[in-house]
Write an enzyme that holds these catalytic residues in place. Structure first.
Site, short mmCIF file in Angstrom:
data_model
loop_
_atom_site.label_atom_id
_atom_site.label_comp_id
_atom_site.label_asym_id
_atom_site.label_seq_id
_atom_site.Cartn_x
_atom_site.Cartn_y
_atom_site.Cartn_z
N LEU A 1 56.83 48.84 -102.26
CA LEU A 1 57.78 49.84 -102.78
C LEU A 1 58.49 50.59 -101.66
O LEU A 1 59.66 50.90 -101.76
CB LEU A 1 57.05 50.84 -103.68
CG LEU A 1 56.89 50.52 -105.16
CD1 LEU A 1 56.29 51.71 -105.88
CD2 LEU A 1 58.22 50.14 -105.79
N CYS A 2 57.72 50.88 -100.59
CA CYS A 2 58.32 51.70 -99.53
C CYS A 2 59.41 50.92 -98.78
O CYS A 2 60.38 51.51 -98.31
CB CYS A 2 57.26 52.22 -98.58
SG CYS A 2 55.86 51.15 -98.43
N THR A 3 59.27 49.60 -98.70
CA THR A 3 60.33 48.79 -98.10
C THR A 3 61.59 48.91 -98.94
O THR A 3 62.69 49.09 -98.42
CB THR A 3 59.91 47.30 -98.04
OG1 THR A 3 58.72 47.20 -97.28
CG2 THR A 3 61.00 46.44 -97.43
N GLU B 1 62.94 52.50 -98.38
CA GLU B 1 63.31 52.95 -97.05
C GLU B 1 64.13 51.94 -96.25
O GLU B 1 65.15 52.29 -95.67
CB GLU B 1 62.04 53.27 -96.25
CG GLU B 1 61.46 54.63 -96.55
CD GLU B 1 62.42 55.75 -96.21
OE1 GLU B 1 62.80 55.86 -95.03
OE2 GLU B 1 62.81 56.50 -97.12
N CYS C 1 53.26 54.31 -103.67
CA CYS C 1 53.29 53.22 -102.68
C CYS C 1 51.89 52.98 -102.15
O CYS C 1 51.44 53.64 -101.23
CB CYS C 1 54.24 53.54 -101.54
SG CYS C 1 54.48 52.13 -100.44
#
Lengths: 450, 183
Positions: free
Chosen positions: A210-212, A215, B112
């Site tokens: 998710l963070c990829t 961000e 996350c």
């Protein structure tokens, strides 16, 4: 006149398989000039899915002597289907796949009856599925396969010696394709591995962190997943995303496009958006044709015995040359879906708490601290404390009553078992039979003698 | 099998006449595996679990984490779990219901945590996920940010981050965003 000749010619090769003896025929094969007609008369086959594989399957089965075919599919025809789902025409867009496919095949192959079902597979009750002798799957999802598999395996019964009772076996032939790759497999519940026995064969879906997405998007797919997984929730609080709603898909597409522009990424298109969100891999018509042919042939072999069946999993890869390999997978004897489980005979006077105690003493189980679940009802849970409290009052009730006074049924228990001083946690299927109840132990005896 | 099918057709007619009990659908393999996971839960003392739909719906449940150390000590954070029938082939869907100022949880409640997506394996279980979520509160990390602002503050000014977390948990604004009290 010309038609009659064509009709005769149509079955010439099939009759060679069915009317003559052979050396590699299946168990109990009786060649006969009327075998083809018997297949047409007595065998009912269900085709699940009327898409890329389904169209091919219906055509292949109809041309293999099957005359009573049903097809079930909840989808409607889209323009993008037309390149390979050859039973459909431009004017069919928006209509039911099952209905149009059935009609087209009946127009072309005389004497075939195809009944269509324009609905979800879950909408049909178990009796519907039980009416078929064989189920052929042309599906594109693990969930749907798993569902049909659990339905087909639910008819399976075992005798006292843990052998499958032949008339309860619902054979399945499963086809699947992804681009240039495909598989065809034969599932004879109780004999060959069921879908759940080796579900691990399916690679997990690729999932981006998710963070990829949030961000550092680097690809068009990252931008699409960002719009789909993060942006959608932000903009539509609480409203669920529906991949089959074109308005929703269009929204995701335009958001993904904005994000791609922001990060200087190219390649976001509407069809890629559909592909990423629905996890679609471009379908290849020839792969479908090859896999479907293999499946239809297996169906014919199973019902007629004219040749030994595939044993039991064929993989095909047409990416570079043609690679075909057959692997003989083995069953998971502890499979919760198709395995025999452990037979336990009980008096109707046994309470749940006595039953739990009995599981610890049972020579094949030695199950300590078992939790018990029956058809979605959690009869007793050892943990967490909140569930233990909610189910504790059941302990003093009769198991026979808790199971709705059925003579016999399957029940599942999980707990720990000790073997050679090593504790392992396990989940077990039990076939509970109540002694002296009509339809219980007496039924099992009949099954044994047949 | 054709001879069997002929007999079977006959038998079925007999059974229908005898008014036999129709078989009922069995539990999915995913539900059963979840049953095992839940019955073996070994919750850390920071965590409690509840089943809003009663004892027979294990596929939807909530956990509440009350960290006993770190930046988030004293706060209470609720997570919802949605488990699909294809569990454990598919990971559970986890959302944070409590609005939280956290580098790895966004304001919509997306979390996350690697084992919830790219690193999920069917051998993992609900217990692993719960421990993973606990870890997020004791060791928030600025390298996998979902809340970009919070991650930047944690990296550049841990003192400010700590006071921001306190302010958010007590019920107040961090920048333009209001966080309801969760202590």
């Amino acid at each position: 006149m010309a038609n009659a000749l064509a009709e005769q010619g149509r079955w010439r090769d099939l009759d060679k398989l069915l009317a003559r003896p052979g050396n590699i025929v299946g168990h109990g094969f009786e060649h006969s000039p009327t075998l083809r007609e018997e297949i047409g008369e007595f065998v009912r086959v269900l085709v699940v899915g009327a898409g890329g594989l389904g169209c091919e399957l219906l055509k292949d089965l109809a041309l293999s002597g099957f005359k009573n075919i049903d097809v079930i599919d909840m989808d409607t025809i889209e323009v993008s289907n037309l390149n390979r789902q050859f039973l459909f025409r431009l004017q069919d867009v928006g209509k039911s796949k099952a209905e149009v496919a059935a009609k087209r095949v009946m127009e072309r192959v005389s004497g075939v009856t195809i009944v269509s079902h324009f609905c979800r597979i879950e909408d049909k009750d178990l009796e519907f599925y039980n009416d078929f002798n064989i189920i052929v799957l042309g599906l594109d999802s693990i969930e749907a396969r798993s569902y049909i598999n659990s339905v087909a395996c639910s008819f399976l019964e075992y005798d006292c010696d843990d052998k499958p009772v032949p008339e309860t076996v619902k054979p399945m032939v499963d086809g699947g394709t992804e681009g240039f790759k495909g598989h065809a497999r034969v599932i004879l519940p109780g004999t060959t591995p069921c879908f759940e026995c080796n579900i691990w064969l399916f690679p997990p879906q690729v999932k981006f962190p998710l963070c990829t997405l949030a961000e550092t998007p680097r690809t068009a797919a990252h931008c699409i997943e960002y719009a789909h997984l993060i942006k959608w929730d932000e903009a539509h609080s609480g409203k669920a995303f529906d991949a089959d709603d074109p308005v929703h898909m269009q929204w995701v597409y335009s958001e993904a496009l904005k994000r791609a522009e922001l990060f200087g990424i190219t390649g976001v298109t509407y069809s890629l958006t559909q592909g990423v969100v629905k996890n679609i891999i471009p379908a290849i018509a020839s792969t479908n044709a090859i896999i479907s042919a293999a499946c239809a042939l297996e169906a014919l072999k199973i019902v007629s015995g004219c040749s030994k069946t595939l044993s039991n999993y064929l993989t095909y890869n047409g990416l570079e040359g043609t690679h075909i390999k057959v692997t003989d997978f083995v069953r998971d004897m502890d499979c919760l879906v198709c395995g025999p489980g452990t037979l336990i005979e009980l008096d109707t006077s046994v309470t749940l708490s006595q039953f739990i105690e009995l599981l610890g003493e049972h020579p094949n189980l030695h199950l300590s601290k078992p939790s018990v679940t029956y058809r979605g009802n959690n009869l007793y849970m050892q943990s967490p404390p909140i569930l233990e409290e909610m189910t504790r009052s059941n302990l003093l009730l009769l198991l026979f009553d808790l199971m709705g006074k059925v003579p016999k049924d399957t029940i599942h228990v999980s707990g720990t078992t000790e073997k050679d001083g090593k504790k392992t946690s396990c989940l077990r299927k039990l076939r509970v039979v109540f002694k002296g109840v009509v339809g219980g132990s007496t039924d099992m005896d009949i099954a044994r003698s047949s | 099998m054709i001879n069997l099918f002929k007999i079977k057709g006959q038998k079925r007619e007999d059974a229908a006449n005898a008014n036999g009990r129709a078989p009922v659908k069995k539990q999915s393999a995913g539900e059963l595996r979840l049953h095992k996971d839940i019955s073996e839960l070994n919750l850390p003392k920071t965590t409690t679990i509840s089943f809003p739909n009663g004892k027979d719906d294990l596929m939807n449940f909530e956990i509440s984490i009350r960290p006993d150390e770190g930046y988030y000590q004293g706060g209470t954070f609720i997570f919802t779990f949605q488990v699909s029938p294809s569990y454990p082939h598919e990971p559970p869907k986890v959302k944070c219901k409590t609005k939280v100022y956290h580098p790895n949880i966004d304001l919509e409640g997306n979390v996350c945590l690697n084992i919830l997506r790219e690193d999920w394996k069917p051998v993992l279980n609900i217990n692993t996920v719960i421990y993973g979520l606990n870890l997020l509160f004791t060791q928030p990390n600025d390298e996998d940010p979902l809340n970009h602002d919070a991650a930047a503050v944690l990296r550049d000014n841990p003192k400010l981050f700590e006071s921001n977390v306190r302010r958010a948990m007590a019920g107040g604004y961090v920048g333009q965003i209001y966080f309801p009290r969760c202590i």
